[in-house]
Design a protein around this motif. Structure first.
Motif, mmCIF file in Angstrom:
data_model
loop_
_atom_site.group_PDB
_atom_site.id
_atom_site.type_symbol
_atom_site.label_atom_id
_atom_site.label_comp_id
_atom_site.label_asym_id
_atom_site.label_seq_id
_atom_site.Cartn_x
_atom_site.Cartn_y
_atom_site.Cartn_z
ATOM 1 N N LEU A 81 -3.215 6.788 7.485
ATOM 2 C CA LEU A 81 -2.401 7.857 6.894
ATOM 3 C C LEU A 81 -3.222 8.770 5.988
ATOM 4 C CD1 LEU A 81 0.867 5.945 5.893
ATOM 5 C CD2 LEU A 81 0.667 7.703 7.666
ATOM 6 N N ALA A 82 -4.359 8.283 5.499
ATOM 7 C CA ALA A 82 -5.136 9.020 4.500
ATOM 8 C C ALA A 82 -5.472 10.460 4.902
ATOM 9 C CB ALA A 82 -6.410 8.247 4.165
ATOM 10 N N PRO A 107 -3.398 13.965 -2.375
ATOM 11 C CA PRO A 107 -4.279 13.190 -3.261
ATOM 12 C C PRO A 107 -3.488 12.208 -4.116
ATOM 13 C CG PRO A 107 -4.812 15.540 -3.351
ATOM 14 C CD PRO A 107 -3.513 15.422 -2.596
ATOM 15 N N GLY A 108 -4.112 11.092 -4.415
ATOM 16 C CA GLY A 108 -3.504 10.121 -5.314
ATOM 17 C C GLY A 108 -2.493 9.237 -4.629
ATOM 18 N N GLY A 109 -1.374 9.021 -5.282
ATOM 19 C CA GLY A 109 -0.323 8.139 -4.789
ATOM 20 C C GLY A 109 0.586 7.756 -5.934
ATOM 21 N N TYR A 110 1.681 7.083 -5.606
ATOM 22 C CA TYR A 110 2.670 6.722 -6.628
ATOM 23 C C TYR A 110 2.080 5.674 -7.566
ATOM 24 C CZ TYR A 110 7.174 5.024 -8.464
ATOM 25 O OH TYR A 110 8.219 4.638 -9.269
ATOM 26 N N ARG A 150 0.864 -1.175 0.000
ATOM 27 C CA ARG A 150 0.000 0.000 0.000
ATOM 28 C C ARG A 150 0.902 1.227 0.000
ATOM 29 N NH1 ARG A 150 -2.949 -3.324 -1.477
ATOM 30 N NH2 ARG A 150 -4.864 -4.078 -0.482
ATOM 31 N N THR A 151 0.381 2.354 -0.454
ATOM 32 C CA THR A 151 1.231 3.537 -0.566
ATOM 33 C C THR A 151 0.447 4.810 -0.317
ATOM 34 O OG1 THR A 151 2.813 4.672 -2.016
ATOM 35 C CG2 THR A 151 0.849 3.799 -3.060
ATOM 36 N N ARG A 152 1.148 5.817 0.225
ATOM 37 C CA ARG A 152 0.598 7.154 0.411
ATOM 38 C C ARG A 152 1.687 8.176 0.107
ATOM 39 N NH1 ARG A 152 -4.954 7.519 0.559
ATOM 40 N NH2 ARG A 152 -5.747 5.662 1.632
ATOM 41 N N TRP A 153 1.262 9.343 -0.384
ATOM 42 C CA TRP A 153 2.134 10.499 -0.512
ATOM 43 C C TRP A 153 1.884 11.424 0.671
ATOM 44 C CZ3 TRP A 153 0.747 11.628 -6.305
ATOM 45 C CH2 TRP A 153 1.709 11.043 -7.145
ATOM 46 N N LEU A 154 2.934 11.913 1.310
ATOM 47 C CA LEU A 154 2.814 12.854 2.421
ATOM 48 C C LEU A 154 3.565 14.136 2.086
ATOM 49 C CD1 LEU A 154 3.527 10.501 5.475
ATOM 50 C CD2 LEU A 154 1.297 11.084 4.480
ATOM 51 N N ARG A 204 -7.748 6.978 -7.114
ATOM 52 C CA ARG A 204 -6.440 7.457 -6.664
ATOM 53 C C ARG A 204 -5.478 7.585 -7.841
ATOM 54 N NH1 ARG A 204 -3.836 4.450 -1.879
ATOM 55 N NH2 ARG A 204 -2.508 6.292 -1.990
ATOM 56 N N ILE A 205 -5.596 6.697 -8.822
ATOM 57 C CA ILE A 205 -4.761 6.827 -10.017
ATOM 58 C C ILE A 205 -5.080 8.129 -10.736
ATOM 59 C CG2 ILE A 205 -4.310 5.841 -12.306
ATOM 60 C CD1 ILE A 205 -4.658 3.059 -11.004
ATOM 61 N N ARG A 206 -6.369 8.446 -10.856
ATOM 62 C CA ARG A 206 -6.759 9.702 -11.501
ATOM 63 C C ARG A 206 -6.186 10.894 -10.748
ATOM 64 N NH1 ARG A 206 -10.303 13.706 -10.892
ATOM 65 N NH2 ARG A 206 -11.194 12.809 -8.996
ATOM 66 N N LEU A 207 -6.306 10.887 -9.424
ATOM 67 C CA LEU A 207 -5.815 12.001 -8.619
ATOM 68 C C LEU A 207 -4.292 12.109 -8.679
ATOM 69 C CD1 LEU A 207 -8.142 11.582 -5.508
ATOM 70 C CD2 LEU A 207 -8.253 13.387 -7.240
ATOM 71 N N ALA A 208 -3.609 10.989 -8.881
ATOM 72 C CA ALA A 208 -2.142 11.005 -8.923
ATOM 73 C C ALA A 208 -1.622 11.874 -10.059
ATOM 74 C CB ALA A 208 -1.601 9.585 -9.076
ATOM 75 N N TYR A 209 -2.364 11.962 -11.144
ATOM 76 C CA TYR A 209 -1.909 12.710 -12.320
ATOM 77 C C TYR A 209 -2.423 14.148 -12.357
ATOM 78 C CZ TYR A 209 -0.097 8.322 -14.057
ATOM 79 O OH TYR A 209 0.620 7.162 -14.193
ATOM 80 N N GLY A 210 -3.383 14.472 -11.501
ATOM 81 C CA GLY A 210 -3.868 15.839 -11.438
ATOM 82 C C GLY A 210 -4.282 16.367 -12.802
#
Length: 470
Positions: free
Chosen positions: A404-405, A410-413, A321-325, A424-430
């Motif tokens: 962590l959410a 928004p999104g993630g790697y 699992r992954t998150r961007w902080l 989350r894939i959609r949000l990753a690319y903005g």
């Protein structure tokens, strides 16, 4: 054909066409060596393709892509095969295996390398090391360069040289209709843009051309602290990161320790010419607490990556699992510390990757990759031996991610997001997402590469025929 009589007719037709061309490099479920050929590093992936085509060059790739399409057999692509979710294989499909295409050619005068589609970071670094050259990679040598690069490529040289995709100068690939094309600033710049972040959604990459950098050694290693010191050490780490020069990238996280207790690690990588400045920076990291051990010294860059090879042992089962902080806030530290001490397996780990420096100075719309300001990438890595039920390990990883959410970006790697996380894939690319979908519609209108990483949704609307390029 009796041995293949149980296969669906579409697969039988594909086998008939490919067997005279590939011979014993075409492996079906009844052929010797199928199990070893099918096996990925993540033993949790049990997907069984109907047939595996072991390609050795671009001509093989073109033939396999056209055959799969003509016969209506689902296609997947295996390069390094290190996607944790196992998207290199499709059930009952045709897996295009590039692992035999691992050649690397280094041009010292131009400081570039041509890397075949199945080459790993180890292959590239071994070829470049005699010339004192490197490029940005991930943190593990066994990972394939193509998959890593096309969706990102966080690693120890991120601050100085950017992501792996920031060092991609061009690529050769086979499109869904079997055309071989070039993607570069001068040969279809739009496809070149999409490849740098959009993953394998557009074709099979048969070769990549990288920019290399002079770097014979890095100052790297591991500093381990008892888990009791984690709060104070990570507070110092948080305050230290904004002042890091480009030459210093510092990974952090929790690893399994003795007697079942986790240990906190800091893994610095100094790539600057001034070794003394690097040693002073490392001394500051050591002073964050009272380390159990601090083993940091000059070494070839490839050896520095070897520190994490032990965490990717084939045979174990993995779930990520992954998150961007934006930063390592106190609440986020508490979540990570709780996860480390409550891990469902003594093999599980947490990793915090440091994104800064050169990687942030690429414009957000210059590549498809969507997050270009300073941040941290968290990997929640559940690891357990074969035979154990997955439920407890999935719960541990999901719980950490969910906690962590509230603090996450928004999104993630995209290289780590699960196939069932389309939002989350959609949000990753903005703002890059609509342009990325348009590229998908243009280059793969029938979603032939529907198992690519990241998993983009099936595109509806008018079909767009791919065109000959270059």
């Amino acid at each position: 054909m009796a041995a293949h009589s149980s296969l669906p007719s579409a697969v039988r037709n594909a086998v008939r066409r490919l067997r005279p061309i590939l011979g014993d490099r075409l492996v079906t479920t009844s052929d010797p060596g199928y199990e070893s050929t099918r096996r990925l590093w993540n033993a949790a992936v049990t997907t069984r393709p109907a047939v595996i085509a072991r390609c050795l060059d671009a001509d093989d790739v073109r033939t396999v892509v056209r055959t799969a399409r003509d016969c209506g057999v689902p296609l997947s692509v295996r390069a390094g095969g290190h996607d944790w979710a196992g998207r290199a294989l499709r059930p009952g499909g045709l897996a295009l295996d590039l692992t035999g295409m691992n050649q690397v050619t280094v041009a010292r005068d131009s400081a570039t390398a041509i890397v075949a589609g199945g080459a790993t970071a180890a292959d590239l670094l071994a070829a470049a090391q005699p010339y004192g050259l490197v490029t940005a990679t991930g943190v593990v040598r066994a990972v394939g360069m193509a998959g890593l690069t096309m969706a990102g490529g966080y690693g120890p040289l991120c601050g100085r040289y950017g992501l792996a995709l920031d060092n991609l100068l061009g690529a050769e690939l086979v499109l869904a209709d079997g055309q071989q094309v070039t993607a570069s600033p001068d040969d279809d710049a739009e496809l070149y843009w999409a490849l740098r972040g959009g993953g394998g959604n557009f074709g099979v990459v048969t070769s990549l051309r990288y920019r290399l950098h002079p770097l014979r050694t890095v100052l790297a290693g591991m500093i381990l602290f008892p888990v009791e010191q984690a709060r104070s050490v990570l507070a110092s780490y948080r305050n230290f990161l904004p002042r890091c020069p480009d030459e210093l990238t510092v990974m952090a996280g929790f690893l399994p320790g003795p007697q079942g207790q986790p240990v906190l690690f800091l893994a610095p990588s100094w790539s600057g010419r001034d070794l003394g400045a690097g040693e002073r920076a490392v001394a500051r990291l050591v002073a964050f607490g009272r380390p159990v051990t601090a083993q940091v010294g000059p070494m070839p860059y490839g050896d520095a990556l070897g520190m994490f090879d032990g965490g990717m042992l084939p045979g174990n089962q993995y779930l990520l699992r992954t998150r961007w902080l934006a930063d390592l806030s106190e609440p986020a530290v508490e979540v990570l510390l709780d996860a480390a001490t409550e891990a469902s397996s003594p093999y599980s780990a947490l990793a915090v990757h440091h994104f800064h420096g050169a990687a942030t100075r690429v414009g957000r719309t210059e590549t498809a990759f969507g997050l270009r300001h300073d941040h941290l990438l968290v990997e929640v890595i559940a690891v357990w031996p074969p035979g154990e039920p997955v439920a407890a390990h999935r719960h541990w990883a999901d719980r950490c991610s969910a906690r962590l959410a509230p603090f996450a970006l928004p999104g993630g790697y995209p290289n780590l997001l699960a196939p069932d996380e389309p939002e989350r894939i959609r949000l990753a690319y903005g703002p890059n997402y609509p342009r990325l979908l348009a590229a998908k519609r243009r280059y793969d209108p029938d979603n032939v590469f529907g198992s690519a990483v990241p998993t983009l949704p099936r595109i509806s609307g008018p079909r767009a025929r791919t065109r000959s390029i270059g």
